[in-house]
Design an enzyme around this catalytic site. Structure first.
Site, PDB file in Angstrom:
ATOM      1  N   ASP A  83     -21.538   7.047   8.369  1.00 59.44           N
ATOM      2  CA  ASP A  83     -21.791   5.811   9.115  1.00 59.44           C
ATOM      3  C   ASP A  83     -22.537   4.815   8.248  1.00 59.44           C
ATOM      4  O   ASP A  83     -22.228   3.624   8.235  1.00 59.44           O
ATOM      5  CB  ASP A  83     -22.656   6.101  10.354  1.00 59.44           C
ATOM      6  CG  ASP A  83     -21.982   7.078  11.294  1.00 59.44           C
ATOM      7  OD1 ASP A  83     -20.739   7.118  11.304  1.00 59.44           O
ATOM      8  OD2 ASP A  83     -22.703   7.801  12.005  1.00 59.44           O
TER       9      ASP A  83
ATOM     10  N   HIS B 261     -25.507  12.084  18.941  1.00 58.27           N
ATOM     11  CA  HIS B 261     -25.062  11.189  17.872  1.00 58.27           C
ATOM     12  C   HIS B 261     -23.777  10.465  18.298  1.00 58.27           C
ATOM     13  O   HIS B 261     -23.697   9.237  18.244  1.00 58.27           O
ATOM     14  CB  HIS B 261     -24.836  12.010  16.590  1.00 58.27           C
ATOM     15  CG  HIS B 261     -24.344  11.215  15.430  1.00 58.27           C
ATOM     16  ND1 HIS B 261     -25.113  10.950  14.326  1.00 58.27           N
ATOM     17  CD2 HIS B 261     -23.155  10.619  15.183  1.00 58.27           C
ATOM     18  CE1 HIS B 261     -24.426  10.233  13.469  1.00 58.27           C
ATOM     19  NE2 HIS B 261     -23.222  10.018  13.968  1.00 58.27           N
ATOM     20  N   GLU B 262     -22.810  11.242  18.758  1.00 58.54           N
ATOM     21  CA  GLU B 262     -21.520  10.629  19.103  1.00 58.54           C
ATOM     22  C   GLU B 262     -21.643   9.746  20.342  1.00 58.54           C
ATOM     23  O   GLU B 262     -21.055   8.669  20.409  1.00 58.54           O
ATOM     24  CB  GLU B 262     -20.450  11.701  19.319  1.00 58.54           C
ATOM     25  CG  GLU B 262     -20.173  12.585  18.104  1.00 58.54           C
ATOM     26  CD  GLU B 262     -19.842  11.803  16.846  1.00 58.54           C
ATOM     27  OE1 GLU B 262     -19.388  10.647  16.937  1.00 58.54           O
ATOM     28  OE2 GLU B 262     -20.058  12.348  15.741  1.00 58.54           O
TER      29      GLU B 262
ATOM     30  N   GLY C 141       2.740   4.567   1.064  1.00 63.25           N
ATOM     31  CA  GLY C 141       3.244   5.091   2.336  1.00 63.25           C
ATOM     32  C   GLY C 141       3.845   4.059   3.259  1.00 63.25           C
ATOM     33  O   GLY C 141       4.190   4.355   4.393  1.00 63.25           O
TER      34      GLY C 141
ATOM     35  N   GLY D  20       6.689   2.572   2.743  1.00 61.75           N
ATOM     36  CA  GLY D  20       8.144   2.646   2.738  1.00 61.75           C
ATOM     37  C   GLY D  20       8.802   1.929   1.577  1.00 61.75           C
ATOM     38  O   GLY D  20       9.975   1.555   1.660  1.00 61.75           O
TER      39      GLY D  20
ATOM     40  N   HIS E 106     -22.926   6.345  19.415  1.00 57.81           N
ATOM     41  CA  HIS E 106     -21.873   5.410  18.968  1.00 57.81           C
ATOM     42  C   HIS E 106     -21.136   4.831  20.172  1.00 57.81           C
ATOM     43  O   HIS E 106     -20.967   3.626  20.295  1.00 57.81           O
ATOM     44  CB  HIS E 106     -20.827   6.152  18.127  1.00 57.81           C
ATOM     45  CG  HIS E 106     -21.267   6.493  16.739  1.00 57.81           C
ATOM     46  ND1 HIS E 106     -21.718   5.565  15.847  1.00 57.81           N
ATOM     47  CD2 HIS E 106     -21.262   7.673  16.075  1.00 57.81           C
ATOM     48  CE1 HIS E 106     -22.001   6.162  14.690  1.00 57.81           C
ATOM     49  NE2 HIS E 106     -21.732   7.453  14.811  1.00 57.81           N
TER      50      HIS E 106
ATOM     51  N   PRO F 286       0.831  -1.213   0.000  1.00 58.56           N
ATOM     52  CA  PRO F 286       0.000   0.000   0.000  1.00 58.56           C
ATOM     53  C   PRO F 286       0.865   1.263   0.000  1.00 58.56           C
ATOM     54  O   PRO F 286       2.040   1.200   0.363  1.00 58.56           O
ATOM     55  CB  PRO F 286      -0.792  -0.095   1.310  1.00 58.56           C
ATOM     56  CG  PRO F 286      -0.597  -1.474   1.804  1.00 58.56           C
ATOM     57  CD  PRO F 286       0.643  -2.008   1.215  1.00 58.56           C
TER      58      PRO F 286
HETATM   59  P1  ADP Z   1       5.831   4.370  -0.546  1.00 56.28           P
HETATM   60  O1  ADP Z   1       6.904   4.495  -1.560  1.00 56.28           O
HETATM   61  O2  ADP Z   1       5.600   2.968  -0.082  1.00 56.28           O
HETATM   62  O3  ADP Z   1       4.546   5.008  -0.935  1.00 56.28           O
HETATM   63  P2  ADP Z   1       7.602   6.009   0.957  1.00 56.28           P
HETATM   64  O4  ADP Z   1       8.785   5.128   0.953  1.00 56.28           O
HETATM   65  O5  ADP Z   1       7.604   7.105  -0.021  1.00 56.28           O
HETATM   66  O6  ADP Z   1       6.291   5.140   0.775  1.00 56.28           O
HETATM   67  O7  ADP Z   1       7.384   6.555   2.431  1.00 56.28           O
HETATM   68  C1  ADP Z   1       7.194   7.909   2.693  1.00 56.28           C
HETATM   69  C2  ADP Z   1       7.835   8.303   3.988  1.00 56.28           C
HETATM   70  O8  ADP Z   1       7.205   7.669   5.087  1.00 56.28           O
HETATM   71  C3  ADP Z   1       9.282   7.886   4.094  1.00 56.28           C
HETATM   72  O9  ADP Z   1      10.119   8.840   3.559  1.00 56.28           O
HETATM   73  C4  ADP Z   1       9.489   7.737   5.589  1.00 56.28           C
HETATM   74  O10 ADP Z   1       9.763   8.980   6.183  1.00 56.28           O
HETATM   75  C5  ADP Z   1       8.150   7.274   6.058  1.00 56.28           C
HETATM   76  N1  ADP Z   1       8.109   5.810   6.158  1.00 56.28           N
HETATM   77  C6  ADP Z   1       7.335   4.999   5.407  1.00 56.28           C
HETATM   78  N2  ADP Z   1       7.514   3.721   5.763  1.00 56.28           N
HETATM   79  C7  ADP Z   1       8.435   3.710   6.728  1.00 56.28           C
HETATM   80  C8  ADP Z   1       9.054   2.671   7.490  1.00 56.28           C
HETATM   81  N3  ADP Z   1       8.735   1.381   7.300  1.00 56.28           N
HETATM   82  N4  ADP Z   1       9.974   3.024   8.407  1.00 56.28           N
HETATM   83  C9  ADP Z   1      10.293   4.313   8.597  1.00 56.28           C
HETATM   84  N5  ADP Z   1       9.758   5.317   7.912  1.00 56.28           N
HETATM   85  C10 ADP Z   1       8.824   5.049   6.991  1.00 56.28           C
HETATM   86 ZN    ZN Z   2     -21.637   8.877  13.283  1.00 56.55          ZN
END
Ligand code: ADP
Ligand code: ZN
Ligand code: MG
Length: 649
Positions: A516, A439-440, A221, A223, A443, A219
């Site tokens: 929701d 509402h909250e 972000g 890394g 939940h 996914p």
């Molecule tokens: P992706 O390429 O999977 O979308 P990135 O490598 O660009 O994600 O991650 C973006 C930033 O998030 C990195 O520069 C780092 O700062 C942080 N990050 C993401 N995953 C990790 C991880 N496993 N450990 C440490 N930092 C991470």
């Molecule tokens: Zn709600």
């Protein structure tokens, strides 16, 4: 703070830093060339031309006013005598030539007019064309050239197709495996790859074929890009980093020639690593399901043939990263190409703790900080989120004039990343505050009453920038990897707590429950179509996952009649869940009123305060006030008792 951020930016290449600036340049250039164009045509007009009819021309000649004529292909330019009475010598008169006029030349000779055969005003004419047409083109060319340079593409239009790999080459990424946390399996397989690059001979002497490429999949972000940079940092070899979209150009053939050049350069600097980020931009399946594109296919074909072409013993490793592996062309994944797949999953609880630690390296923390708690509250967050949270927390601490980050800052940062910043300027009316509060609390109360749901951490009715007017923050006691049908059902009922509270208390319903409802419907649908949790369909799989890592979207995979039946089943489920929510809340009306009143007054209530009121109103003894052994028994029986329907005060 994120120590890798700067390197990231540098590594990701020469992307336009300031888009606004580019747009300004385009506008200025457009205005300039428009000005030039009109200037060019003004020059034409300034030379004051005037057309005369052919008859009038005859009259002019016959009355002896014409000095000379220039005969062009279509036109006759007329120069009048300096002492002409009716015509100005400053004006260029001309008339359209009439073909087949036999009297024409004799008439001119007779009147003593000089005849020039060369084309009239050629220089002026060329000049007009030059200014009016060519110059703007040159301008546009220059602008485009300039833009392309700024876009970090090739060396301008002239350099289209020329290699720009040098620009992407980084000798030192400065990132090591220590900067990546929570991805131990991925690291392990990449460590091997580093070893291939260092000791290719060791593997070859045994007869092992070295892999040519590895695909980082996961996914956004998590890394992937970071890991690739870490590989380069650890391997201490040149690192060519390109994004798939760098190959996708508006000019035909550029992508393919870029691939060719890239591999040529890599060959010269081997051992080295080529990293193609977001490889799905070129690696999309060539079958037309995802929309064919010849240019992209050419690029892909070139990549495939380059990957087949190089000798794995040379020490070239091709890394790719994508979050949509399912759309990649199968040919890319064949042995001999990206034959390894490195899964970069969302981090688990321990992984999140470690990622927080990595990003806290340069951040001052006070003694309240407990990463385990934060990690527990951020189930589903990826590395990029956590890096972001750490940074937000540090900023929060600075804003509040503190010298170190506290747990409070971190929790607030979690909220900022998950639901946005507080929106203090949005003032809710009194009635709206009451509705949102109920509402909250609806939940939260259902979550507390149901034994299988997670306890609440906090409820707030301070509006947030990402659209929430209020929300309940839930923190699980432990990380869950499997959800039972009972737990899913509990979640479904909890999701309806908000709407049920509105109906119960105000006898009217609002738009506040739309999110929701969407979530509950998705959940119920998944229970029926994916998890095999309905009596009607049993364990039949009725949906297919489309992109596992990006959105997790599914498409139905069944007949139309079945789809209609599914709708019916889902509808029934939702109705039942909503009725259950209504029932739980009406049985706990007293508690709900008390907690809502508190929330309306204070805007925020912590989980602890919530439970205090909850226990007080329900007459449950507080844990810790009695002897330790009895306490659990008491709590257990109390919980059972209320399921039967406790007395309301
Ligand atoms: P992706 O390429 O999977 O979308 P990135 O490598 O660009 O994600 O991650 C973006 C930033 O998030 C990195 O520069 C780092 O700062 C942080 N990050 C993401 N995953 C990790 C991880 N496993 N450990 C440490 N930092 C991470
Ligand atoms: Zn709600
Ligand atoms: Mg990336």
């Amino acid at each position: 703070m994120d120590p890798n951020q700067n390197k990231q930016n540098r590594g990701d290449g020469q992307k336009p830093q300031n888009f606004g600036q580019n747009i300004m340049i385009i506008i200025i250039a457009a205005v300039l060339s428009m000005f030039l164009m009109s200037w060019g045509s003004d020059m034409m007009r300034d030379r004051s031309e005037e057309e005369v009819s052919y008859d009038q021309f005859y009259e002019m000649v016959e009355s002896g006013e014409v000095e000379s004529v220039n005969i062009g292909d279509w036109q006759i330019s007329i120069s009048v005598k300096a002492d002409s009475k009716n015509y100005s010598p400053l004006i260029h008169y001309y008339t359209v030539r009439v073909e087949g006029d036999e009297q024409f030349v004799p008439m001119l000779l007779q009147s003593g007019v000089t005849i020039n055969q060369q084309k009239p005003d050629t220089t002026g004419f060329i000049w007009d064309i030059l200014i009016g047409l060519v110059l703007p083109f040159i301008f546009i060319f220059l602008i485009m050239n300039f833009m392309m340079r700024r876009m970090g593409g090739s060396g301008g239009i002239m350099g289209v197709g020329k290699s720009n790999a040098k620009m992407y080459m980084e000798k030192e990424t400065g990132v090591t495996f220590a900067d990546v946390a929570g991805e131990d399996e991925a690291k392990e397989s990449l460590v091997e790859i580093v070893d291939f690059l260092h000791n290719p001979g060791k593997y070859r002497s045994i007869g092992a074929k070295l892999p040519k490429g590895a695909l980082l999949v996961g996914p956004p972000g998590t890394g992937k890009t970071l890991l690739a940079k870490a590989v380069a940092g650890e391997a201490k070899v040149p690192f060519y980093s390109l994004s798939g979209s760098d190959f996708v150009e508006m000019f035909v053939g550029v992508g393919a020639s870029r691939v060719r050049d890239l591999f040529k350069q890599a060959n010269n600097t081997a051992p080295c690593i080529i990293f193609i980020d977001e490889i799905d931009a070129i690696g999309k399946s060539r079958d037309s399901r995802y929309g064919g594109n010849d240019e992209r296919e050419n690029t892909l074909n070139q990549l495939l043939s380059e990957m087949d072409g190089f000798d794995p013993g040379r020490g070239i490793m091709v890394l790719g990263a994508t979050n949509r592996p399912e759309i990649l062309d199968p040919a890319l994944l064949r042995p001999g190409r990206f034959d390894r797949r490195v899964i970069v999953e969302k981090p688990d609880l321990k992984g999140r703790v470690n990622i927080l630690k990595v990003h806290a390296k340069d951040v001052k923390l006070d003694e309240t900080v407990n990463f385990d708690e934060i990690a527990l509250a951020t189930s589903g967050a990826v590395g990029a989120d956590l890096a972001n949270m750490m940074n937000e927390a540090a900023i929060m601490a600075v804003k509040n004039g503190r010298k170190a980050v506290s747990q409070q800052d971190l929790f607030e940062a979690v909220e900022v990343v998950l639901v946005g910043k507080e929106k203090k300027d949005r003032i809710l009316s009194k009635e709206e505050r009451r509705i949102v509060s109920y509402h909250e609390v609806g939940h939260a109360l259902i979550a507390a009453v149901q034994k299988d749901a997670e306890p609440v951490q906090k409820i707030t009715i301070v509006p947030r920038t990402m659209g929430a007017l209020g929300y309940v923050m839930q923190v699980p006691e432990e990380e869950k990897y499997l959800l039972s049908k009972k737990e899913l059902w509990a979640r479904l009922v909890t999701a309806f707590g908000g709407r049920a509270a509105e109906e119960l208390v105000f006898d009217s319903i609002t738009t506040g429950a739309s999110n929701d409802i969407e979530q509950a419907t998705d959940m119920a649908r998944a229970m029926v179509t994916q998890y095999g949790m309905s009596e009607e369909f049993g364990v039949m799989g009725l949906a297919k996952t489309q992109d596992q890592y990006l959105t997790g979207r599914t498409v139905l995979n069944c007949s139309e009649e079945t789809a209609a039946q599914i709708d019916q089943v889902v509808k029934e489920m939702l109705k039942k869940a909503y009725e259950e929510a209504l029932q739980i809340l009406s049985e706990n009306r007293g508690v709900m009123d008390e907690i809502a009143a508190y929330l309306i007054e204070k805007e925020t209530i912590t989980g602890k305060e919530f439970m205090e009121i909850y226990r007080r109103v329900k007459g449950i003894s507080e844990p810790g006030t009695e002897a330790a052994e009895e306490e659990t028994v008491a709590a257990g029986t109390a919980a059972e008792a209320q399921a039967e329907g406790p007395e309301e005060p």
